[in-house]
Design an enzyme around this catalytic site. Structure first.
Site, PDB file in Angstrom:
ATOM      1  N   ASP A  82     122.586   1.787  79.859  1.00  0.00           N
ATOM      2  CA  ASP A  82     121.188   2.205  79.973  1.00  0.00           C
ATOM      3  C   ASP A  82     121.073   3.739  79.967  1.00  0.00           C
ATOM      4  OD1 ASP A  82     118.457   1.814  80.449  1.00  0.00           O
ATOM      5  OD2 ASP A  82     118.705   1.794  82.621  1.00  0.00           O
ATOM      6  N   HIS A  83     120.226   4.277  79.111  1.00  0.00           N
ATOM      7  CA  HIS A  83     119.984   5.731  79.059  1.00  0.00           C
ATOM      8  C   HIS A  83     121.229   6.588  78.838  1.00  0.00           C
ATOM      9  CE1 HIS A  83     115.687   5.774  79.886  1.00  0.00           C
ATOM     10  NE2 HIS A  83     115.910   4.792  80.741  1.00  0.00           N
TER      11      HIS A  83
ATOM     12  N   GLY B  29     110.465   1.125  82.997  1.00  0.00           N
ATOM     13  CA  GLY B  29     109.568   1.488  84.088  1.00  0.00           C
ATOM     14  C   GLY B  29     108.547   0.405  84.372  1.00  0.00           C
TER      15      GLY B  29
ATOM     16  N   GLY C 238     110.677   4.278  88.393  1.00  0.00           N
ATOM     17  CA  GLY C 238     110.516   4.454  89.835  1.00  0.00           C
ATOM     18  C   GLY C 238     109.333   3.669  90.364  1.00  0.00           C
TER      19      GLY C 238
END
Ligand SMILES: [Zn+2]
Length: 286
Positions: A80-81, A209, A179
């Site tokens: 991820d990322h 998100g 978040g």
């Protein structure tokens, strides 16, 4: 069975559901997400962020891959990322079957260049690639990536980006943040923008998100081309809120006394997401 990301997501987009991508970075959580996806017969993406790999250590991957190979549901193991080409190579070497390259904070042409380079390398070894265009927001310091304000994905840019890079799936910025949302913030997914992107781009779309957006918006986004939804904060909050409660009993010390109720709480939250994403029972489509 262990599969690559593109195989999972194409079926999802065609059948209007989203595969849950649960971020985990400990063994109890890993056990929990496998169990709930097996119970609900949902496909699964085990998402692990580079910071999480640093935390658990690279040897953890062998355990994830072994569990994925012996389950009856289709599973992709997703980096991820990822930030760089070199990081993507490391992920491929570790055995990830899907990698994300997130160069979304760079200018368009630079994002194209690095995403294409990663896609060319990954495709040579049958690993799929997710890239990001536009930038989703970030609500606090615990969030994994993002900027203070959202830069929405432009549908015309998305078409050019997909053509020029050859990536397999695209993370779009349509109104979500990494978040947890503070009380004053009312997140809103721009469904009209999503519909434009859906009409213009044929590869599966990804929502990051997704913790904290209203259920109704998430369900509608699944009906409009979103084939993978990342869930990190919501399951971790459920797990650790329960842990705080359990640890009020200061006599407890054994992980097998402390963690099982936490896993159960996390599974209840994950089960709700699986229903919301219309993913329950969809393992049968593979
Ligand atoms: Zn993300």
């Amino acid at each position: 069975m262990l599969v690559n990301g593109v195989k999972l997501l194409q079926v999802a987009r065609e059948n209007h559901f989203a595969v849950p991508a649960f971020n985990i970075s400990d063994h109890a959580m890993l056990k929990g997400i496998f169990e709930i996806c097996e119970d609900t017969e949902s496909p699964l993406i085990v998402a692990i962020h580079p910071d999480e790999v640093s935390h658990v250590g690279a040897d953890f991957l062998a355990s994830v891959l072994s569990r994925a190979r012996r389950t009856t549901i289709p599973v992709a193991v997703h980096w991820d990322h990822g930030a760089t080409y070199e990081e993507a190579l490391r992920a491929i070497q570790l055995g990830f079957t899907s990698v994300m390259i997130d160069a979304s904070l760079k200018p368009f042409d630079d994002n194209v260049e690095i995403s294409k380079r990663v896609a060319d390398a990954a495709h040579a070894v049958d690993v799929s690639v997710e890239a990001e265009l536009g930038t989703i927001g970030k609500t606090d310091a615990e969030a994994e990536a993002g900027t203070d304000s959202i830069i929405y994905t432009d549908p015309h840019d998305a078409v050019r980006f997909v053509e020029q890079t050859g990536v397999d799936s695209l993370a779009v910025a349509i109104g979500t943040c990494h978040g947890l949302y503070p009380d004053w913030m009312k997140p809103e997914i721009k469904l009209d923008l999503l519909e434009e992107i859906e009409a213009a781009v044929s590869i599966p779309l990804v929502l990051h998100g997704g913790s904290g957006n209203p259920d109704e918006e998430i369900a509608k986004s699944v009906a409009h081309g979103i084939a993978k939804i990342n869930i990190s904060s919501d399951i971790k909050v459920a797990y650790h809120d329960k842990m705080r409660e359990v640890l009020a009993d200061t006599k407890l010390r054994e992980p097998n006394s402390i963690q099982p109720p936490c896993i159960a709480a996390m599974k209840a939250t994950a089960a709700h997401k699986i229903e919301l994403f219309n993913a329950s029972g969809k393992a049968a489509l593979y």
